[in-house]
Write an enzyme that holds these catalytic residues in place. Structure first.
Site, PDB file in Angstrom:
ATOM      1  N   SER A 323      -5.125 -12.719   0.004  1.00 34.09           N
ATOM      2  CA  SER A 323      -5.549 -11.557   0.793  1.00 34.09           C
ATOM      3  C   SER A 323      -7.054 -11.421   0.950  1.00 34.09           C
ATOM      4  O   SER A 323      -7.517 -10.647   1.781  1.00 34.09           O
ATOM      5  CB  SER A 323      -4.999 -10.285   0.163  1.00 34.09           C
ATOM      6  N   HIS A 366       3.598   0.462   4.692  1.00 34.10           N
ATOM      7  CA  HIS A 366       2.436   1.340   4.629  1.00 34.10           C
ATOM      8  C   HIS A 366       2.434   2.397   5.723  1.00 34.10           C
ATOM      9  O   HIS A 366       1.491   3.156   5.858  1.00 34.10           O
ATOM     10  CB  HIS A 366       1.145   0.519   4.729  1.00 34.10           C
ATOM     11  N   CYS A 379      -2.672  -4.425   3.434  1.00 35.67           N
ATOM     12  CA  CYS A 379      -1.396  -4.439   4.141  1.00 35.67           C
ATOM     13  C   CYS A 379      -1.207  -5.761   4.873  1.00 35.67           C
ATOM     14  O   CYS A 379      -1.990  -6.142   5.731  1.00 35.67           O
ATOM     15  CB  CYS A 379      -1.358  -3.275   5.133  1.00 35.67           C
TER      16      CYS A 379
END
Lengths: 630, 368
Positions: A323, A366, A379
């Protein structure tokens, strides 16, 4: 009558005079021949003979220059050259060979003294020359030999300079090591001689020309048996220059300690100039072993260690960035005017693409989420959407601009570039076209994407600096013996990305929220009083089967994910940027973030950000934070 | 026997031989001084002894000059007999040094009888051959006795072993019988016989002697072993160049790269320090001495004196030529001293006495 006359002539009495004349002529000719020989040797061949005479009597002895020292940024010695004590023996001075050898073996504990002497003799060493019996005596051995001099005639202790790494494995990959010059190096590099020390790896190798200095030599007159008589001429040696690093010893120690027994890497950079403050790759090795000569068993052990201690993971370890790569997506999206502060996507815990569901790490989703919050909460669905809209080639283009897929240019050998996939890359590499679905994996830093910790630290630095990236370097300057600066290394801008203040503010807000907001994924990295910004990442080791979700703790260690955390601080005025990867550490927020926090904390103890840290910051910081995925 | 100082003796004194002898002996003193020099002990016993022997040699020389050489004829056989007895004695009670038995220790000094043997052989050969040769020259049967007179000392010195002196004796013998009028065909047969006998002689050589000959044939074959000495000597001589490295400055000698540098390789020491100029000077002095000796032989009144002068000259010539030839690498290494230069009392005194004899022969040609 004619017969008689002939016989009479034949039977004449030989006269003395002609014989003497013949002898005179003969003897003079012989002496003249000797004279010609003298002319040949002394006039015609004299230069050759004079040269041979000099070669007979003159031995060149090299005076090795002492290698330059290596200091940290605050001028503390990291590497020096210290005397090593070797036991030597002059065979000629042995009065009672057997007794001396017996005594010596007793003090040294064995060591085949006799064999070493015979070997030296077989190699034609004159008996007046010392034979090395044992190198690197322990202090006890030195004391034993010194106090028993009377029992050891002909034995003495010789002092030779040896490289010493004061902190052993600390920053070993950066510092490198020295070793004896090998045959290939001798062929390639002029000015080296058998037995010379040469930098083999790391800084020792890269800065060899400065550290090495210039050896001097002595012309020594020897007699026919090789005994040294006197020094005819001497060219003194020039000691090597000292190297001052940008590394901070305290911070390096803190980083080594924070990383502990984890396998992984951490690199800390000053984003304002590209100076590397600390650089750790674990497991490490002890360069002192190399300086003193590795045994083949030690070498095998290092080579066969499954954890590859010789690999410098900071520049050679390539891992999917996970991420952390979402920062790249965000920059690419904003630069391509795809994303603004208000761009939102809806996350329902996953999206369908093709005929497969791509999930968000958060099962429940989310909801509708903005860019800043998508960074904070990491996310996946948000960035699947961004990736899908950008396409792999535009992601690749921006990733390259941000320093991925290319070498950072750090002056260390064997740096890896990592991999940033693109459609052209896939065609070249696999002769296959790019499938759009693959872009989704790329967008969350999985799949083919591979980066080094240094590249990610550079990303953190660049983001913190609002788009300016400096070339990473770890040498501040080269100092002569008198302290004068021979060369200094100025910061160099490697790349400048035109980010608007608004865009910088979005990234900062996101990264700051990762650490400091309640929904952040790296709350364990928070330090009270200092705004720490960062981004977590988890690099999948095993590709998850679609839909499958195994708890990390249930996996055997070697299949567990690598945990990433990149950070910079303070957010509004960055002094330090860090990237840390923990192999098989699981979530970056729980594995890497606390380590980075410890390093940051140490940094701000050493270099307070304007005002002292509140008391008990460390304790509070370590208790804070919630287990959170990314 | 005439002893005493005749005015004519002084008037006709042979100055060239005298001057040449002392000039060479002086070079000898310089060379021995240099060869034995060391920074720690500049004055070694060696050079002091050599000075004493030079003085003794000078005394012997003058004594011999006073002496009428013709009287020697009647003492030739007793002298020869006495020296042979010494040679036998040396093989029994001789002092062994470096693998060979050559010296008799007389307390004050050691005597090397093989040096005396050279003189004794000359004397006895000349005594035997002093009458005119028969018509057609000396044949094999005429030189049977001289051959035996050679064989005895030659065999005794070869047994020591001393190849160099043996060779010197043979060459002196050859020179004398050549001058004495050997039939040239007989000489040819002798030389041919000698060549054919070589393989036999080869087997009688000691291993180290064989090695020296082999090394001479190819010195580079073993530069650190047997060929080492020859190569180091050539380097010493050659590195001297035109003018030499200067007295006491020869590195080859100083650092002991030269073997036997006070005796067999003394020439290399001199040539290194005094260069081509010095070497040619020394060679010239020998040439002048040899030429003068041969001219004395040619002018001698009697055949005994003529052959004696020739024999003495041949002794100087062969030793000088072979020694320098060896030091410069054109002849095999055989231990032959450089006349009047090499360290060694017996050799020096014998040679100076021999030069005295030459002077005596020249001086007395006016006396009868």
């Amino acid at each position: 009558m004619p017969v008689l006359a002939r016989r009479g002539r034949k039977l004449a009495v030989p006269r003395l005079e002609p014989r003497l004349t013949a002898l005179t002529i003969f003897m003079m000719m012989v002496l003249a021949a000797v004279g010609l020989r003298l002319y040949y040797l002394q006039i015609i061949k004299t230069h050759e003979m004079a040269d041979l005479a000099d070669r007979n009597r003159i031995r060149i002895r090299r005076l090795p220059a002492s290698r330059g020292l290596i200091f940290d940024r605050r001028h503390r010695v990291l590497v020096d050259t210290r005397p090593s004590y070797d036991a030597v023996l002059v065979p000629e001075d042995l009065h009672n060979r057997a007794a001396t050898i017996r005594n010596l073996e007793r003090f040294l504990g064995g060591d085949h003294v006799e064999d070493k002497i015979t070997q030296a003799e077989d190699e034609g060493l004159p008996s007046s020359e010392p034979v090395t019996i044992k190198e690197r005596l322990t202090w006890d051995q030195v004391v034993a030999l010194e106090t028993h001099q009377l029992d050891l005639p002909g034995v003495s202790i010789q002092v030779t300079p040896r490289r010493r790494y004061l902190y052993g494995p600390l920053a070993a990959h950066l510092l490198g090591y020295v070793g004896e010059v090998n045959e290939q190096e001798l062929k390639k590099l002029p000015g080296y001689h058998m037995g010379d020390e040469i930098g083999k790896f790391g800084l020792e190798r890269g800065w060899e020309d400065y550290l090495r200095g210039a050896s001097g030599n002595q012309e020594i007159e020897v007699d026919a048996v090789g005994r040294r008589l006197r020094v005819l001429k001497e060219t003194p040696e020039k000691p090597g220059a000292n190297v001052i690093l940008t590394i901070d010893l305290d911070l390096q120690e803190a980083a080594e300690q924070a990383l502990g027994n984890h396998v992984g890497a951490l690199v800390a950079i000053d984003p304002r100039n590209g100076e590397i403050l600390a650089m750790v790759s674990h497991p490490s090795f002890d360069p002192n072993q190399f300086a003193t000569g590795l045994t083949s068993a030690q070498w095998r052990q290092l080579m066969n260690d499954p954890a590859h201690p010789l690999e410098d993971r900071v520049i050679q370890g390539t891992y999917p960035p996970g991420s952390t790569f979402k920062l790249v997506d965000a920059i690419a999206g904003m630069e391509d005017h795809l994303l603004t502060r208000s761009t939102s996507f809806h996350c329902a815990g996953g999206i369908w693409y093709g005929n497969r569901e791509y999930r968000c790490w958060r099962k429940q989703g989310h909801g509708t989420i903005s860019l800043v919050n998508a960074i904070i909460a990491s996310c996946d669905v948000y960035f699947y959407n961004v990736g899908e809209r950008l396409g792999v080639d535009r992601i690749a283009q921006w990733a390259h601009k941000l320093g991925f897929g290319v070498a950072s240019g750090i002056p260390l050998a064997h740096e890896k570039t990592g991999t940033i996939p693109s459609s052209a890359w896939k065609q070249r590499r696999y002769h296959e076209r790019w499938y759009p679905a693959e872009t989704l994996s790329v967008a969350i830093g999985q799949g083919y994407v591979a980066v080094t910790p240094l590249q990610l630290a550079q990303l953190a630095a660049e983001v913190s600096m609002g788009g300016i990236r400096y070339s990473p370097h770890f040498v501040k300057r080269i100092e002569g013996l008198d302290g004068s600066t021979l060369k200094s290394y100025e910061p160099e801008v490697a790349e400048r990305i035109p980010l608007t203040p608004e865009q910088v503010q979005i990234l900062q807000a996101g990264a700051c929220g990762v650490v400091n907001s309640p929904m952040g994924t790296a709350r364990k990295a928070a330090i009270p009083g200092i705004e720490v910004c960062g981004k977590t990442g988890t690099a999948q080791v095993v590709k998850e089967a679609a839909g499958a979700r195994t708890k990390e703790e249930d996996l055997p260690e070697k299949y567990r994910d690598h945990g990433w955390f990149i950070a910079w601080a303070p957010g509004n005025d960055p002094h330090i940027a860090i990237a840390c990867v923990i192999e098989h550490g699981g979530h970056g927020g729980s594995s890497a973030a606390p380590i980075v926090r410890d390093v940051l904390l140490r940094y701000f103890q050493l270099y307070p950000p304007g005002q002292p840290l509140p008391a008990g910051a460390l304790a509070r910081a370590s208790s804070g934070g919630r287990e959170n995925g990314d | 026997m005439r002893v005493g100082i005749d005015r004519r003796l002084i008037y006709h004194f042979d100055w060239p031989v005298f001057v040449l002898t002392f000039a060479i002996a002086l070079i000898g003193l310089l060379s021995v001084a240099s060869a034995s020099y060391s920074e720690h002990r500049p004055f070694q016993m060696l050079i002091i002894r050599q000075v004493i022997w030079t003085t003794a040699g000078a005394a012997a020389m003058f004594a011999v000059v006073m002496f009428d050489y013709r009287a020697l004829a009647s003492y030739a056989y007793p002298i020869y007999g006495a020296v042979m007895a010494l040679l036998v004695a040396v093989s029994v009670i001789g002092q062994a040094t470096g693998g060979s038995r050559r010296w008799i220790n007389l307390g004050l000094f050691t005597l090397e009888p093989s040096e005396l043997a050279k003189l004794a052989l000359i004397l006895v050969l000349v005594r035997y051959l002093r009458d005119d040769p028969p018509p057609g020259g000396l044949r094999l049967r005429h030189i049977l006795v001289p051959g035996l007179l050679l064989a005895v000392p030659a065999a005794l010195v070869l047994k020591q072993p001393d190849l160099g002196t043996m060779l010197t004796l043979v060459l002196i013998f050859g020179s004398i019988i050549f001058a004495a009028g050997i039939d040239l065909r007989t000489l040819g047969i002798l030389v041919l016989g000698g060549v054919l006998a070589m393989p036999v002689a080869w087997h009688t050589l000691k291993p180290y002697q064989k090695e020296r000959v082999l090394t001479f044939l190819n010195p580079q074959s073993d530069p650190l072993g047997a060929g080492y000495h020859v190569i180091q000597s050539e380097i010493a001589v050659g590195s001297g160049g035109s003018w030499g490295k200067g007295f006491l400055k020869g590195t080859q000698a100083r650092l002991n790269f030269l073997p036997e540098q006070t005796t067999d390789f003394i020439f290399s020491v001199f040539a290194e320090e005094f260069g081509f100029a010095g070497s040619i000077l020394l060679l010239g002095l020998y040439a002048a001495l040899v030429a003068r000796g041969l001219s004395i032989a040619a002018r001698a009144r009697d055949r005994f004196g003529a052959l004696l002068a020739l024999g003495l000259t041949a002794m100087v010539f062969w030793q000088a030529a072979i020694n320098i030839g060896m030091a410069t690498g054109i002849l095999p290494v055989v231990g032959i001293p450089l006349p009047l230069v090499s360290y060694g009392g017996s050799s020096l005194i014998v040679l100076m006495a021999a030069m005295g004899l030459l002077i005596s022969i020249n001086t007395r040609r006016y006396l009868f």
